[in-house]
Every structure is written in structure tokens, then in C-alpha cells.
Design a protein around this motif. Structure first.
Motif, short mmCIF file in Angstrom:
data_model
loop_
_atom_site.label_atom_id
_atom_site.label_comp_id
_atom_site.label_asym_id
_atom_site.label_seq_id
_atom_site.Cartn_x
_atom_site.Cartn_y
_atom_site.Cartn_z
N ALA A 104 59.68 52.47 46.53
CA ALA A 104 60.28 52.10 44.99
C ALA A 104 60.39 51.33 44.32
CB ALA A 104 61.27 52.71 44.75
N ASP A 105 60.65 50.83 44.89
CA ASP A 105 60.47 48.74 44.63
C ASP A 105 58.42 48.55 44.15
OD1 ASP A 105 63.06 47.65 44.99
OD2 ASP A 105 62.91 46.85 46.74
N ALA A 106 58.26 48.70 45.09
CA ALA A 106 56.54 48.91 44.76
C ALA A 106 56.03 49.39 43.96
CB ALA A 106 55.61 49.01 46.62
N GLU A 107 56.58 50.77 43.72
CA GLU A 107 56.06 51.52 42.95
C GLU A 107 56.16 51.35 41.37
OE1 GLU A 107 55.31 55.99 42.40
OE2 GLU A 107 57.05 55.71 44.36
N ILE A 108 57.66 50.62 40.96
CA ILE A 108 58.03 50.16 39.95
C ILE A 108 57.26 48.76 39.19
CG2 ILE A 108 59.94 48.23 39.19
CD1 ILE A 108 61.73 50.10 40.90
N GLU A 109 56.75 48.08 40.22
CA GLU A 109 56.44 46.98 40.01
C GLU A 109 54.38 46.91 40.13
OE1 GLU A 109 54.04 43.18 42.00
OE2 GLU A 109 55.66 43.99 43.39
N LEU A 110 54.31 48.30 40.44
CA LEU A 110 53.06 48.75 39.79
C LEU A 110 53.65 49.38 38.08
CD1 LEU A 110 50.48 49.93 40.22
CD2 LEU A 110 51.27 51.91 42.51
N VAL A 111 53.88 50.14 38.17
CA VAL A 111 54.57 51.20 37.17
C VAL A 111 54.36 49.97 35.88
CG1 VAL A 111 55.92 53.08 35.92
CG2 VAL A 111 54.94 53.17 37.97
N GLN A 112 55.54 49.14 36.62
CA GLN A 112 55.34 48.21 35.22
C GLN A 112 54.36 47.23 34.72
OE1 GLN A 112 58.77 47.26 33.26
NE2 GLN A 112 57.33 46.04 32.61
N ARG A 113 53.65 46.70 36.30
CA ARG A 113 52.18 45.96 35.15
C ARG A 113 51.58 47.05 35.20
NH1 ARG A 113 51.83 44.49 40.67
NH2 ARG A 113 50.24 46.30 40.72
N THR A 114 51.55 49.24 35.03
CA THR A 114 51.32 49.50 34.48
C THR A 114 50.93 49.39 32.98
OG1 THR A 114 50.35 51.03 36.22
CG2 THR A 114 49.66 52.34 33.98
N VAL A 115 52.53 49.64 32.64
CA VAL A 115 52.84 49.43 31.17
C VAL A 115 52.29 48.65 30.60
CG1 VAL A 115 55.30 49.12 30.11
CG2 VAL A 115 55.29 51.18 31.72
N GLU A 116 52.33 47.47 31.12
CA GLU A 116 51.89 46.08 30.22
C GLU A 116 50.57 46.22 29.74
OE1 GLU A 116 52.86 43.01 33.40
OE2 GLU A 116 54.76 42.90 32.83
N GLY A 117 49.87 47.28 31.03
CA GLY A 117 48.24 47.07 30.46
C GLY A 117 48.21 48.34 28.84
N TYR A 118 49.27 49.17 29.51
CA TYR A 118 48.97 49.99 28.37
C TYR A 118 49.64 50.14 26.96
CZ TYR A 118 48.51 54.19 31.67
OH TYR A 118 48.08 54.81 32.73
N GLU A 119 50.47 48.42 27.31
CA GLU A 119 51.06 48.19 25.55
C GLU A 119 49.48 47.39 25.47
OE1 GLU A 119 55.97 47.06 26.95
OE2 GLU A 119 54.19 45.65 27.36
N ARG A 120 49.26 46.57 26.42
CA ARG A 120 47.60 45.97 25.73
C ARG A 120 46.74 46.89 24.71
NH1 ARG A 120 48.58 42.86 30.48
NH2 ARG A 120 47.79 43.97 31.42
N SER A 121 46.70 47.76 25.31
CA SER A 121 45.71 49.59 25.29
C SER A 121 46.32 49.07 23.42
CB SER A 121 45.73 50.98 26.03
OG SER A 121 44.99 49.55 27.21
N LEU A 122 47.14 49.73 23.23
CA LEU A 122 48.44 50.28 22.86
C LEU A 122 47.79 49.21 21.15
CD1 LEU A 122 49.46 51.99 20.71
CD2 LEU A 122 51.52 51.04 21.26
N GLN A 123 47.68 47.98 21.65
CA GLN A 123 47.22 47.00 20.79
C GLN A 123 45.99 46.84 20.10
OE1 GLN A 123 49.52 44.78 19.35
NE2 GLN A 123 47.92 44.61 18.12
N ILE A 124 45.50 47.35 20.99
CA ILE A 124 43.80 47.01 20.97
C ILE A 124 42.92 48.48 20.17
CG2 ILE A 124 41.40 47.59 21.54
CD1 ILE A 124 42.66 46.17 24.61
N THR A 125 44.43 48.90 20.17
CA THR A 125 43.71 50.97 20.03
C THR A 125 44.00 50.04 18.61
OG1 THR A 125 44.28 52.44 21.43
CG2 THR A 125 44.25 53.26 19.43
N GLN A 126 45.43 50.20 18.43
CA GLN A 126 46.26 49.94 16.85
C GLN A 126 45.43 48.97 16.03
OE1 GLN A 126 49.32 51.27 15.79
NE2 GLN A 126 47.58 50.62 13.79
#
Length: 460
Positions: free
Chosen positions: A178-200
Motif C-alpha cells: 500500500a505504501d508503494a502504491e500510494i507513492e505511485l498513485v501520488q506521482r500519477t496524480v501530480e502527472g495528471y495535474e500537469r496534464s490537466l493544466q496543459i489541456t486547460q
């Protein structure tokens, strides 16, 4: 005369319990699910050995510290320790029946009445002993039954400890996953935030549709929800570990730490050694021995019981008179009792004991069969998971590369955002599947160690 009878009784004493033989079990010559090149070696019988460090091949110091606390603080293990102590006390009680019982009594009485001219005192002292020779092996059978029960209780203690430790190890690896997945998904969330900003930004510039922004927002919100779920699961694993080490969840915290992902190579033993290594099988076999001795206890009721008794006493109007030899009394006694008619009650108890023995044999054999099934299941699972590892790694790498390429093409205006969402979702799924597989390999190794009775190293 009395001593001669006692000696004769001892010399003629015999047990009417059946001679105990361990129930036979059909044991396979090799594991069906064994990989030919696994490098397995024969395991030495080790039911009596210490299993406290069976987890050492994982080389995780945090796990080592937690598992050592189980035998000390886990309440289920504490209950098993108390049950074993109770069984040993019962055994000591049964062994005491081999020896005579001796009692000492003393007292002073004062009596008087209208018919008597005066009131007088009477002092008394007595010493008595009684002994029932084990003429037909009843006492010996009781001791044998209690001893087997104590040994079964000891094996149940080992089984409870092993079970609690294996459960903790599984929960620990799930928490680290769960720790590893949390870190992985957290990094993914940060990437999706950047993608949202690019799309916006692209939408603001008029080169992207509003639907692209909505899809990016939807994907980001769903992934944040997944992250919240993972954190909740992680908390539950932490709570479970707290209870296993005997601590209230509110007073226990296990901080995130680097995950030691190693999976030890587990050399399994030959199938026949499983019967001597697993504590639950040992407990079931000792229950059979106890039931076998109980048959002898019930059969002994067919034969007469012999009791030897002796007593000595003295009395007098004063305490000082108790030491006057002329006032002493003694007696020796021999009594024999035999049931003449009981309408078949003894026979019914014997048949009941035989049925209980048959049931214990069936439970023992069932325990053995289930143990073999358990090992075969874990061998199959471990082999399959090992085969999947390289495939999952390839899939994750390919999905990551696809995500990068599709995102670059979207920025160049060559594909729509739906393809980006699909590629990103596939990449995240592949990464999480790889992490989950690594944890599954560790938990499968724990389950196999438990199925083998707690590790596999031969005892010195």
C-alpha cells in the motif's frame, strides 16, 4: 500379608489399553506442483524446533522486530500458553494418582449433659493412608491420555504462534505494498495535474475542445479517489498489525519505509517430513494417542478395583495422653469392588471411547490431507507468480512508453485526448499490477513457509 498382596498386585498389573500405533497415511513421494529445477532439498523433522526466526530470509529488520513481539504480546498466543499450562497441570494431577494419599487429623471435643456429673474434654489425633494399585492400567492410561493431551496443547501453542506470525507478515507486506502504491498513485496524480493544466491551456488557446478538459478533470478526480482508498486500506493493515502485537490501534504507528521486496528461494522438504514439521498435524496425532488411552480407561471398569488402607490414631481426656501407647489404635484394610450388573453401561462407554478414537483418526488424516493440499496450492501459486513477474515488468515498461508517445502526439495535435486518457490509465494499471505482484510473491512465500510448518531449514 497386606504388603504381599500389594506386591502381587503390582507384579500382576497390566494395561487393557490398545497398543498405540500412529494412524497410517498415504504419503506421496514428491510434490506434484514442484518445479523440476527448484533445487529442493530434504527437510529434517523439526516439529520440536524453535520457529521464531523462520522469517529471517526476508531480511527485513522492521518485520523481524514486529514478529518477535507476537510470541510475547499477542493475546491469542497468550490464551494458548495458558491452555498448555492447564494441560500440564492436569498431567501432574493424573501422575499423583500413582502414589498413596496420606491425611493427618487432630481435634479436641468437649461434651456434657444432664445425665453426666461433669463436662469432659476428649483429644484425638489420627494418621490415615490410602492407595489404589494400578492393577489394570487405569491410572497409567489416564496419565498417558493426559500426557498426549498436554503434548497436543503444546503443538496447538506452536500452531497459534505460527498462525499469528504468518498473519502479521502477510499484513506487513500488504501495508508495504500500500505504501508503494500510494507513492505511485501520488506521482500519477501530480502527472495528471500537469496534464490537466496543459489541456486547460490548450483549451484557452482554442486548440483543444472543452471535452478534453472534462476528461482530464474526470481522470484526475478518479485517481485522487483511488489514492484515498489506498490510504484507508493502509490504515486498516496498520490496525491489524497493532492488534497482532497486542497494542491498541490508537497507540500504534508504523511509519512508511523503504520496501524490502526480496522473495527468498524456498526449498521445500519431502512430503513425508510434513507430518513431523507441522504443529497442527502433531496436535491431531497426539489427540489420537489420547483417545487410544481413553479406551483403556473405560475397559478397566470391567475388572475389580483394589484399595489398600491404613490408619493409626490415639485419644484421651488430655492432649498429653495422646502420647500414651496404651491409648493408641491402628488398622489395616483391603477392599475389592467389582461391578456385577450395570445394564451394559461399561460396554457403552467402551464403545463410545472407540468411536471417539475413530473420529480422532479421521480428523488426523483429514488434517494431513489438507496440509498436503495447502502446500501444493502454495507451490503452484509461487511458481505462477514467479513466471508472471517478467511479463508484468515488460507490460509496465511498454505501457509507460505508450503513455509518453501518445502524450507527445497529443501535444503535437495528432491525436485526441481520449487516446491520452486510455494510455495513461493503462500505464497506471500496469504499474500497480507489478507492485501488487511483487507483494503477492512475498505473501505466497509466507503462506508456503507456514504450510511447511514454519520455515524449511534443517535443525542442527
Amino acid at each position: 500379608m497386606l504388603l504381599a498382596l500389594g506386591a502381587a498386585a503390582l507384579l500382576s498389573a497390566c494395561s487393557v489399553a490398545p497398543v498405540y500405533e500412529r494412524p497410517s497415511v498415504d504419503t506421496p513421494a514428491a510434490w506434484k506442483e514442484a518445479a523440476p529445477a527448484a533445487g529442493w532439498v530434504p527437510a529434517a523433522p523439526a516439529d520440536h524446533t524453535d520457529r521464531r526466526d523462520w522469517w529471517s530470509p526476508f531480511a527485513d529488520t522492521e518485520l523481524d522486530g514486529l514478529l518477535r513481539r507476537v510470541a510475547v504480546s499477542n493475546q491469542n498466543v497468550a490464551a494458548a500458553v495458558a491452555a498448555y499450562a492447564q494441560a500440564r497441570a492436569t498431567l501432574a494431577e493424573q501422575r499423583a494418582g500413582w502414589y498413596p494419599s496420606v491425611s493427618l487429623g487432630a481435634g479436641v471435643t468437649r461434651a456434657g449433659g444432664k445425665a453426666r456429673s461433669s463436662t469432659g474434654n476428649t483429644a484425638q489425633a489420627s494418621l490415615s493412608a490410602g492407595w489404589e494399585p494400578d492393577l489394570w492400567g487405569k491410572l497409567g492410561a489416564n496419565v498417558s491420555s493426559a500426557q498426549a493431551s498436554a503434548q497436543a496443547s503444546q503443538a496447538e501453542l506452536a500452531s497459534a504462534t505460527l498462525s499469528a506470525q504468518a498473519t502479521l507478515a502477510t499484513s506487513y507486506f500488504s501495508l508495504r505494498e500500500a505504501d508503494a502504491e500510494i507513492e505511485l498513485v501520488q506521482r500519477t496524480v501530480e502527472g495528471y495535474e500537469r496534464s490537466l493544466q496543459i489541456t486547460q491551456n490548450r483549451y484557452t488557446q482554442g486548440v483543444a475542445a472543452k471535452s478534453d478538459v472534462l476528461q482530464a478533470q474526470t481522470q484526475l478526480a478518479n485517481t485522487r479517489a483511488d489514492l484515498a482508498t489506498l490510504r484507508s486500506q493502509r490504515a486498516q493493515y496498520e490496525h491489524a498489525i497493532a492488534v497482532l502485537v497486542g497494542v491498541a490501534p490508537g497507540n500504534f504507528t508504523l511509519a512508511p519505509a523503504p520496501w524490502v521486496q526480496g522473495v527468498p528461494a524456498v526449498p521445500a522438504g519431502l512430503p513425508s517430513t510434513l507430518l513431523q514439521r507441522r504443529p497442527d498435524i502433531a496436535a491431531a496425532e497426539r489427540a489420537v494417542a489420547s483417545a487410544n488411552a481413553d479406551i483403556g480407561v473405560q475397559r478397566s471398569a470391567y475388572f475389580p478395583s483394589l484399595t489398600l488402607s491404613a490408619s493409626a490414631g490415639t485419644s484421651g481426656p488430655k492432649v498429653g495422653d495422646l502420647f500414651d501407647a496404651s491409648r493408641s489404635l491402628w488398622s489395616l484394610g483391603l477392599s475389592i469392588a467389582q461391578t456385577v450388573f450395570d445394564a451394559g453401561a461399561i460396554a457403552a462407554r467402551v464403545e463410545g471411547a472407540k468411536a471417539a478414537h475413530d473420529a480422532a483418526v479421521a480428523r488426523y488424516r483429514q488434517a494431513v490431507l489438507e496440509a498436503f493440499q495447502d502446500v501444493e496450492d502454495q507451490l503452484s501459486s509461487s511458481r505462477t507468480l514467479s513466471e508472471q513477474l517478467s511479463l508484468r515488468q515488460q507490460a509496465s515498461e511498454a505501457a509507460d512508453e505508450t503513455e509518453r508517445q501518445v502524450l507527445n502526439r497529443y501535444r503535437a495535435g495528432q491525436v485526441n485526448y481520449t487516446e491520452v486518457v486510455t494510455a495513461q490509465a493503462s500505464a497506471l494499471s500496469a504499474r500497480r499490477a507489478l507492485v501488487q505482484l511483487q507483494a503477492s510473491r512475498q505473501t505466497a512465500a509466507v503462506a508456503l513457509m507456514q504450510a511447511l510448518g514454519g520455515g524449511w531449514e534443517a535443525a542442527e
